[in-house]
Design a protein around this motif. Structure first.
Motif, short mmCIF file in Angstrom:
data_model
loop_
_atom_site.label_atom_id
_atom_site.label_comp_id
_atom_site.label_asym_id
_atom_site.label_seq_id
_atom_site.Cartn_x
_atom_site.Cartn_y
_atom_site.Cartn_z
N GLY A 148 -3.54 5.39 4.05
CA GLY A 148 -3.36 4.33 2.98
C GLY A 148 -2.84 3.02 3.89
O GLY A 148 -2.92 1.91 3.48
N THR A 186 0.78 -1.21 0.03
CA THR A 186 0.02 -0.02 0.02
C THR A 186 1.02 1.34 0.23
O THR A 186 2.02 1.19 -0.14
N TRP A 187 0.40 2.55 0.25
CA TRP A 187 1.09 3.74 -0.03
C TRP A 187 1.44 4.20 1.62
O TRP A 187 0.40 3.94 2.41
N PHE A 190 3.22 5.07 -5.65
CA PHE A 190 1.79 4.67 -5.86
C PHE A 190 1.42 5.15 -7.16
O PHE A 190 0.41 4.50 -8.19
N GLU A 191 1.54 6.40 -7.53
CA GLU A 191 1.16 7.09 -8.65
C GLU A 191 1.63 6.63 -10.17
O GLU A 191 1.24 6.70 -10.85
N THR A 223 5.00 -0.71 2.35
CA THR A 223 4.49 0.66 1.72
C THR A 223 5.52 1.19 0.76
O THR A 223 6.59 1.02 1.01
N HIS A 224 4.96 1.94 -0.08
CA HIS A 224 5.77 2.92 -0.90
C HIS A 224 5.35 4.32 -0.83
O HIS A 224 4.15 4.33 -0.39
N LEU A 277 -3.88 0.04 -5.69
CA LEU A 277 -3.67 0.76 -6.80
C LEU A 277 -4.80 1.77 -7.11
O LEU A 277 -5.71 1.74 -6.27
N ASP A 278 -4.33 2.53 -8.09
CA ASP A 278 -5.14 3.76 -8.57
C ASP A 278 -5.82 3.36 -10.11
O ASP A 278 -4.84 2.46 -10.97
N THR A 282 -8.44 4.64 -3.91
CA THR A 282 -7.81 3.48 -4.03
C THR A 282 -8.41 2.24 -4.09
O THR A 282 -9.59 2.12 -3.63
#
Length: 377
Positions: free
Chosen positions: A15, A9-10, A41-42, A35-36, A58-59, A257
């Protein structure tokens, strides 16, 4: 399956916290969450992430890329059709629909979000409703635009929506007249904004607003409920994105998300139950808000128990979610978004002309990136 699933996840409380807290609450469905950052994420390629993780947040614009690489499991082959139909009708705005493509559901809408207006009422006074109000306010107090990373393009797109045109036409990204008006407005506002703000992503902008007094208003920034908590000394009030005319459509670009399951994942009934529980009313109206999350169910967005601790964040921005523009989801869109954002940012910060920028946007859009109708390409 033995051991824990791997999830990504972010890295923000919105998130991360609820997913981590929920992991392990159901036997056999423990997810170890990595996490990132928001930038990852984008823009990180989904195929790379899917090769290393079982569940990813994800988006929706990444779906075209994911389908091109066949790296996600269709969730209509995993979840009960009745549950999917119920979630489709119960989520806020087009959140569920944004994860539906080519006849399949590819992610569950864990979190609903879109661009909204953010105001420090103690600095700005009355919150603007129209874009003309935003311009007038910027002549009195510091107003910032969200133009870092992909957000330069997303802000541009949302202004075009407010002006009456959704981007993505057959002859160009937007009509020349619409694009020119949007770029003129952005250039005017950026010229008066604190210079450092052009480098801040939405999290950075909102962090700045709650920790200092240099920005009084941002007319378009992705809503983060965490910054509207009534316990904050410098809280941000969130309201609907601006319109161009009284009663007109608010201009906003959908975010949020989704929870996707990758091809490498060995799906078990316990995992299905766990992911489905995250979209239940109990989770969405109580557990997720209690753990810094931002729910996707419309019932949560309307509940007093969810709104009261955050000053009405959800009710005051629901119209923006409901009317939000859904970005294209073809393979290649993320590359276009990245390059086009650079073009918009160059224009609004004085690096190139509006005419040159408008032409370059159309060139990027039309040169092999725009898909044929109904295609994920």
């Amino acid at each position: 399956m033995t051991g824990a699933y791997r999830g990504l996840t972010w890295d923000h409380p919105r998130g991360r916290d609820a997913l981590v807290a929920a992991s392990g609450t159901m036997p056999g469905a423990t997810i170890d969450w990595d996490t990132h950052p928001l930038s990852g994420f984008e823009s990180t390629p989904i195929a790379d992430l899917a090769s290393r993780y079982d569940v990813i947040v994800l988006d929706h614009p990444h779906l075209g890329e994911a389908l091109a690489h066949d790296c996600l499991r269709p969730l209509d082959e995993v979840f009960d059709p009745g549950d999917l139909r119920r979630w489709a009708t119960e989520t806020a705005g087009p959140s569920f629909a944004s994860y539906t493509l080519d006849g399949h559901v590819w992610a569950l809408p864990l979190d609903a979000a879109t661009q909204v207006a953010a105001t420090r009422v103690d600095l700005a006074g009355e919150m603007p409703v129209l874009w003309s109000d935003v311009v007038a306010l910027s002549q009195r107090v510091p107003v910032a635009l969200s133009v870092a990373g992909p957000h330069a393009l997303l802000t541009f797109a949302s202004i075009c929506v407010a002006l009456g045109e959704e981007p993505g036409g057959s002859e160009g990204f937007v009509a020349a007249a619409t694009g020119t008006r949007a770029l003129e407005l952005m250039t005017d506002l950026v010229a008066r904004a604190p210079r450092y703000t052009v480098e801040l992503d939405p999290i950075g902008l909102l962090e700045d607003m709650v920790h200092g007094d240099s920005v009084a208003h941002c007319p378009l920034v992705y809503g983060y409920v965490n910054y509207s908590a009534t316990t904050l000394d410098r809280r941000v009030s969130f309201t609907d994105a601006p319109s161009s005319v009284p009663g007109g459509r608010v201009g906003s670009t959908l975010g949020g998300t989704g929870l996707a399951v990758t091809r490498r994942c060995e799906v078990t009934p316990e995992l299905v139950e766990h992911l489905g529980w995250l979209l239940s009313r109990d989770a969405q109206e109580a557990f997720i808000p209690a753990h810094s999350g931002q729910p996707s169910l419309r019932s949560a967005w309307l509940a007093d128990s969810v709104n009261d601790p955050v000053g009405g964040f959800y009710r005051d921005t629901l119209r923006s979610v409901t009317q939000a523009w859904v970005r294209p989801r073809y393979d290649g869109y993320i590359a276009f978004q990245t390059e086009a954002a650079e073009v918009v940012r160059s224009v609004v910060t004085g690096g190139s002309s509006i005419a040159a920028g408008s032409s370059e946007l159309d060139t990027l859009y039309l040169n092999g990136i725009r898909p044929t109708e109904g295609s994920t390409r």
